[in-house]
Design a protein around this motif. Structure first.
Motif, PDB file in Angstrom:
ATOM      1  N   SER A   1      34.426  43.087  36.444  1.00 55.43           N
ATOM      2  CA  SER A   1      33.470  42.402  37.309  1.00 55.43           C
ATOM      3  C   SER A   1      32.372  43.284  37.902  1.00 55.43           C
ATOM      4  O   SER A   1      31.439  42.760  38.502  1.00 55.43           O
ATOM      5  N   SER A   2      32.474  44.597  37.767  1.00 51.81           N
ATOM      6  CA  SER A   2      31.404  45.449  38.290  1.00 51.81           C
ATOM      7  C   SER A   2      31.279  46.722  37.463  1.00 51.81           C
ATOM      8  O   SER A   2      32.132  47.036  36.651  1.00 51.81           O
ATOM      9  N   ARG A   3      30.212  47.440  37.699  1.00 50.11           N
ATOM     10  CA  ARG A   3      29.943  48.660  36.929  1.00 50.11           C
ATOM     11  C   ARG A   3      30.729  49.828  37.523  1.00 50.11           C
ATOM     12  O   ARG A   3      30.184  50.651  38.251  1.00 50.11           O
ATOM     13  N   ARG A   4      31.996  49.889  37.169  1.00 50.45           N
ATOM     14  CA  ARG A   4      32.899  50.945  37.655  1.00 50.45           C
ATOM     15  C   ARG A   4      33.736  51.488  36.504  1.00 50.45           C
ATOM     16  O   ARG A   4      33.820  50.893  35.452  1.00 50.45           O
ATOM     17  N   ASN A   5      34.397  52.589  36.795  1.00 51.80           N
ATOM     18  CA  ASN A   5      35.402  53.147  35.873  1.00 51.80           C
ATOM     19  C   ASN A   5      34.809  53.538  34.521  1.00 51.80           C
ATOM     20  O   ASN A   5      35.287  53.122  33.466  1.00 51.80           O
ATOM     21  N   GLY A   6      33.778  54.358  34.530  1.00 52.56           N
ATOM     22  CA  GLY A   6      33.184  54.829  33.288  1.00 52.56           C
ATOM     23  C   GLY A   6      34.242  55.419  32.381  1.00 52.56           C
ATOM     24  O   GLY A   6      35.000  56.300  32.780  1.00 52.56           O
ATOM     25  N   SER A   7      34.311  54.917  31.154  1.00 49.91           N
ATOM     26  CA  SER A   7      35.381  55.311  30.231  1.00 49.91           C
ATOM     27  C   SER A   7      34.854  55.461  28.813  1.00 49.91           C
ATOM     28  O   SER A   7      33.836  54.876  28.449  1.00 49.91           O
TER      29      SER A   7
END
Length: 109
Positions: free
Chosen positions: A37-43
């Motif tokens: 749901s959001s721009r987080r946790n770059g993987s």
């Protein structure tokens, strides 16, 4: 594992054919925010079978860190470079991280 993209606003991702493995298939890498749901946790995710499955996920930032657009490149010496936006609305600027390919291969998430 499926490729996850934030549903509220989407986000650019990048894909790279890293190498050909011993089975003759491409080792593909895909980088983007790994959050529904959001721009987080770059993987970075790894597929060892030409993109049919994504079996490894390596988070290149700490849990719940905002990340946005990213790009990946082969650096040599078995390393991958990741250039990415960090922070809410890119408030922390552009960052670079070097990761060993083995770290991605060994990831269990």
């Amino acid at each position: 594992t499926v490729l996850v993209e934030p549903i509220n606003n989407g986000c650019q991702g990048s894909i790279l054919r890293h190498s050909i493995n011993s089975q003759g298939a491409a080792n593909l890498l895909f980088a983007n925010p790994n959050h529904e749901s959001s721009r987080r946790n770059g993987s970075v995710k790894l597929s060892t079978n030409d993109g049919k499955n994504w079996t490894r996920t390596f988070m290149y930032v700490t849990e719940n860190t905002y990340t946005s657009y990213s790009d990946i490149a082969v650096l040599g010496n078995e390393k991958i470079g990741i250039l990415y936006e960090r922070g809410y609305k890119n408030g922390e600027g552009i960052h670079f991280r070097s990761i060993e390919f083995k770290q991605i291969v060994d990831a269990v998430r």
